[in-house]
Design a protein around this motif. Sequence first.
Motif, PDB file in Angstrom:
ATOM      1  N   TRP A   1      47.641  57.161 -55.564  1.00 12.06           N
ATOM      2  CA  TRP A   1      47.386  58.405 -55.077  1.00 12.06           C
ATOM      3  C   TRP A   1      48.362  58.397 -53.887  1.00 12.06           C
ATOM      4  N   GLU A   2      49.039  59.355 -53.123  1.00 14.36           N
ATOM      5  CA  GLU A   2      49.624  60.172 -52.284  1.00 14.36           C
ATOM      6  C   GLU A   2      49.090  61.507 -51.369  1.00 14.36           C
TER       7      GLU A   2
ATOM      8  N   ARG B   1      49.071  64.485 -54.613  1.00 17.84           N
ATOM      9  CA  ARG B   1      49.730  63.881 -55.998  1.00 17.84           C
ATOM     10  C   ARG B   1      48.608  62.530 -56.222  1.00 17.84           C
ATOM     11  N   TYR B   2      49.092  62.376 -57.647  1.00 19.02           N
ATOM     12  CA  TYR B   2      48.501  60.866 -58.597  1.00 19.02           C
ATOM     13  C   TYR B   2      50.048  61.498 -59.425  1.00 19.02           C
TER      14      TYR B   2
ATOM     15  N   VAL C   1      48.476  68.003 -49.640  1.00 13.27           N
ATOM     16  CA  VAL C   1      48.834  67.707 -50.337  1.00 13.27           C
ATOM     17  C   VAL C   1      48.252  67.032 -51.491  1.00 13.27           C
TER      18      VAL C   1
ATOM     19  N   ARG D   1      47.024  71.104 -57.301  1.00 13.70           N
ATOM     20  CA  ARG D   1      46.721  71.785 -56.329  1.00 13.70           C
ATOM     21  C   ARG D   1      45.022  72.102 -56.546  1.00 13.70           C
TER      22      ARG D   1
ATOM     23  N   GLY E   1      52.892  60.886 -58.651  1.00 16.21           N
ATOM     24  CA  GLY E   1      53.755  61.986 -58.588  1.00 16.21           C
ATOM     25  C   GLY E   1      53.746  63.445 -58.949  1.00 16.21           C
ATOM     26  N   GLU E   2      52.656  63.445 -59.338  1.00 18.63           N
ATOM     27  CA  GLU E   2      52.442  64.815 -60.239  1.00 18.63           C
ATOM     28  C   GLU E   2      51.517  65.898 -58.847  1.00 18.63           C
ATOM     29  N   GLU E   3      52.059  66.334 -58.322  1.00 14.45           N
ATOM     30  CA  GLU E   3      50.959  67.667 -57.737  1.00 14.45           C
ATOM     31  C   GLU E   3      50.256  68.201 -58.326  1.00 14.45           C
TER      32      GLU E   3
END
Length: 248
Positions: free
Chosen positions: A160-161, A170-171, A168, A177, A173-175
């Motif tokens: 996770w980010e 991201r999982y 924002v 929405r 690296g994929e965002e």
Amino acid sequence: MKADRVERPERERAAATTPVSPDTRRRVLLIEDDGDIAEAISYQLEKVGLSVRVARTGEEGLEAVRKGVDLVLLDLNLPGMDGLEVCRMIRRQQTTAHVPIIIVSARADEVDRVLGLEMGADDYVVKPFSLKELAARARVALRRASGSTEAPQGYRDDVWEIEFDAYVVRYKGEEIRLTHKEFELFRYMVERPGRVLTRERLLERVWGWESEIDARSIDAHIRRLRLKLGPARNHVETVVGLGYRFVK
């Protein structure tokens, strides 16, 4: 008389050198084109110690938000730019995305209330309304926002980010929405990993004063959130009979 002529300049010099205290009141931006309504709301909010600035159009309101405010009260029926578009644009910009928004509108249909909340509003008040209640809701929104500024600015682990200020997610690296409310719901769970959160607690913390939303409707919001999360959906876990929790 001679003494008086001497003392007056001294008093004037003293007054001129006295520093002016900065205005430390919380700043509320009221975007409302009806002058009478704007005056009544401003008077009530000033009474409870808030500083109010009025904008009559959406464009003027957006410009004022960019200069810095602590809370936005937003009418939907504005000349030119619609209030929902104003709400969306406030949430899209990183520098203003964190500002709490209370919609104050004559649009009373459920579809309007739901759309307003999904577009990013923190609360929705239908006209006509109690000025004292609106002031109370404003103060609650400001307290909640003040508390959130002391929280961590994001969450990161191996997969996770999440940037809280920029909204924002991201999982791997994929965002992903999310709408404003979906993000706030997810964020509240992420900030308390492993803790079981009841529907009532999620409703209170994420929707606040929006009492017309039933606690059971949290289930529908969780289903939509999981759908958006896709392969990460299992990180939002159901605890049967109790509520939900975020698991790493």
